[in-house]
Design an enzyme around this catalytic site. Structure first.
Site, short mmCIF file in Angstrom:
data_model
loop_
_atom_site.label_atom_id
_atom_site.label_comp_id
_atom_site.label_asym_id
_atom_site.label_seq_id
_atom_site.Cartn_x
_atom_site.Cartn_y
_atom_site.Cartn_z
N HIS A 78 -6.54 0.21 -10.09
CA HIS A 78 -5.16 -0.31 -10.14
C HIS A 78 -5.02 -1.57 -10.89
O HIS A 78 -3.96 -1.77 -11.37
CB HIS A 78 -4.66 -0.81 -8.64
CG HIS A 78 -4.38 0.57 -8.09
ND1 HIS A 78 -3.21 0.83 -7.15
CD2 HIS A 78 -5.03 1.76 -7.85
CE1 HIS A 78 -3.16 1.75 -6.57
NE2 HIS A 78 -4.03 2.45 -6.89
N HIS A 125 -12.39 9.89 -5.62
CA HIS A 125 -11.86 9.96 -4.49
C HIS A 125 -12.92 10.53 -3.66
O HIS A 125 -12.60 10.86 -2.30
CB HIS A 125 -10.62 10.82 -4.31
CG HIS A 125 -9.14 10.17 -5.06
ND1 HIS A 125 -8.16 10.81 -5.16
CD2 HIS A 125 -9.03 8.86 -5.29
CE1 HIS A 125 -7.31 9.98 -5.76
NE2 HIS A 125 -7.68 8.60 -5.85
#
Length: 273
Positions: free
Chosen positions: A66, A187
């Site tokens: 991010h 992930h």
């Protein structure tokens, strides 16, 4: 055996005092007088290890994505610059304040020995998170400078994008479809349902090949991954890489290492010697 006398007691206290000096914040010993002239990666990594656990690894790795994920090739804005500390109130960054607090504890101890930028700290912490969970060891170049303001909003991938939109978005950040797929393999840790949440391996790709996202009676997808994860399986080019990484974990590790290094270097402003 000779009973301890004044001399041996003095030696014990002397060793105890020396240990307190040589192990501040449980970090490696350095000559504090020359700390300003050094920039030792091991000090940063050791500081991160003092606060990081496998259960916290996914959040720290998400922090990397991010912060760096705001990069835009066209105007060279965003990127790995520590601006995420000003962006935690954005909806897409919900929960990242916890990871920032964790790394803030490490930063306080590291700064006592050598100043570290948030950008460098986050980049190293993400690499440590991967290694802690069994993934590849990733070298990280140091010397990033921090931004003093937030990056532009709306630069991160939305959770409803299809494969074509994802490929376009990642291309604008300088990443190929292959790099997009391999980075999505991050992930594999966390609570997204791809195998063990604390083991970094190639289970993510295996699950994408073996399952389809289940839907509830209302048509909402189940909690195994995000819509963007499954969108990758609908694109022939991406599917080819998914199959390759599902079959070859070593290849996944090698390519993830390279893509991670590129990610944490994207948009960075480097300090001069």
């Amino acid at each position: 055996m000779v009973a301890p006398g004044p001399r041996s007691s003095w030696h014990y206290r002397r060793r105890e005092f020396a240990s307190a000096i040589l192990l501040p914040f449980l970090l490696p010993h350095v000559d504090v007088s020359s700390a300003a002239e050094t920039y030792n990666e091991s000090i940063i990594r050791s500081g991160v290890r003092n606060v990081l656990t496998k259960g916290k690894a996914a959040g720290v790795l998400r922090l990397v994505f991010h912060d760096a994920g705001t990069f835009d090739v066209s105007d060279k804005s965003g990127g790995m610059n520590g601006s995420i500390i000003y962006e935690v109130d954005r909806p897409e960054n919900t929960g990242l304040n916890r990871s920032i607090k964790i790394l803030g504890k490490a930063k306080a101890g590291i700064d006592d020995i050598q100043k570290v930028s948030w950008a460098d700290l986050i980049a190293v912490a993400g690499a440590e998170a991967v290694a802690l969970c069994g993934g590849p060891e990733i070298p990280v170049r140091l010397g990033r400078l921090d931004s003093s303001t937030a990056d532009p909003a709306g630069k991160l991938p939305g959770e409803t994008l299809d494969a074509a939109a994802l490929k376009t978005l990642f291309s604008r950040k300088g990443f190929s479809s292959q790099e997009m797929v391999v980075l999505s393999g991050a992930h594999t840790i966390g609570g997204k349902g791809f195998g063990s949440p604390i083991v970094f391996d190639n289970t993510y790709f295996k699950v994408l090949l073996e399952k389809k996202p289940q839907t509830s009676s209302s048509g909402m997808e189940a909690m195994v991954g995000l819509r963007t994860d499954w969108a990758l399986t609908e694109d022939d080019e991406c599917l080819r890489w998914i199959r390759m990484y599902a079959e070859d974990q070593a290849k996944f590790f090698d390519d993830f290492r390279d893509a991670y290094i590129k990610l944490v270097d994207s948009g960075a402003t480097w300090r001069t010697a």
